[in-house]
Design an enzyme around this catalytic site. Sequence first.
Site, short mmCIF file in Angstrom:
data_model
loop_
_atom_site.label_atom_id
_atom_site.label_comp_id
_atom_site.label_asym_id
_atom_site.label_seq_id
_atom_site.Cartn_x
_atom_site.Cartn_y
_atom_site.Cartn_z
N ASP A 114 0.86 -1.17 0.00
CA ASP A 114 0.00 0.00 0.00
C ASP A 114 0.91 1.23 0.00
O ASP A 114 2.11 1.14 0.29
CB ASP A 114 -0.89 -0.03 1.25
CG ASP A 114 -1.69 1.25 1.43
OD1 ASP A 114 -2.39 1.63 0.48
OD2 ASP A 114 -1.58 1.87 2.49
N ASP A 159 -0.24 5.21 0.88
CA ASP A 159 -0.49 6.22 1.90
C ASP A 159 -0.51 5.62 3.30
O ASP A 159 -1.29 4.72 3.59
CB ASP A 159 -1.84 6.90 1.63
CG ASP A 159 -1.83 7.69 0.33
OD1 ASP A 159 -1.01 8.62 0.22
OD2 ASP A 159 -2.61 7.36 -0.57
#
Length: 235
Positions: free
Chosen positions: A21, A23
């Site tokens: 991922d 953020d």
Amino acid sequence: MSATTLEDPLSSHHPAAVLFDMDGTLVDSEKLWDVALQELAREYGGDLSADARRAIIGTAMAESMRILHDDLGQPERDPDVSAAWINARILELFRTGLRWRPGAFDLLRAVRAAGIPTALVTSSPRALVEIALDTLVRDNFDVVVAGDEVVAAKPHPEPYLTAARLLGVPIERCVAIEDSPTGVASARASGAAVVAVPAEVPLPSLTGVHQVESLTGVDLELLAALAADRAGASG
């Protein structure tokens, strides 16, 4: 260096791929989202509540705008207009520079050095990801799956399943690394082994999810063990 030119990780003790991922996991960008979201809320004459901000973390833009509008008591607002405002502001903020999360750079470098395929799997739109890749370095990823490039966004498993398909590896041999409840749900539902590293929101203890305080303590040995356990469980 392309990971596909090195030893096939399926024949080694490594995971088939590591799916990151963005953020809150690789880069400390949630604080920039805080700025943009609160500025938009004030533009609309209100303040975004802490509960709504937590609910937004890890969600796709359309859902984020719905939460924001509902929280302000303005559900009639056009989500596309709000999304365009947020995208323009967050692009400005991303260009000022992103900071790596603790341990993230070293882990990504170790994974690449080992010849393990990597993917960036994010809810952020492609235009924003392109800016972030100036910090993350695009050559660090064999595949990038952005939030506006899938039909069903996180918490649906499609983003992670798409990454595994594009890499040509079985999802149950992959390790996904996430920070938010929405992202963890997506990765877990896909069938990947999951490393959860909470950033802005505490995460509950879940079966099949290995939770760590930071990525500083995560190494290739741990990723291999998690992938092996997951593959064994699915087999």
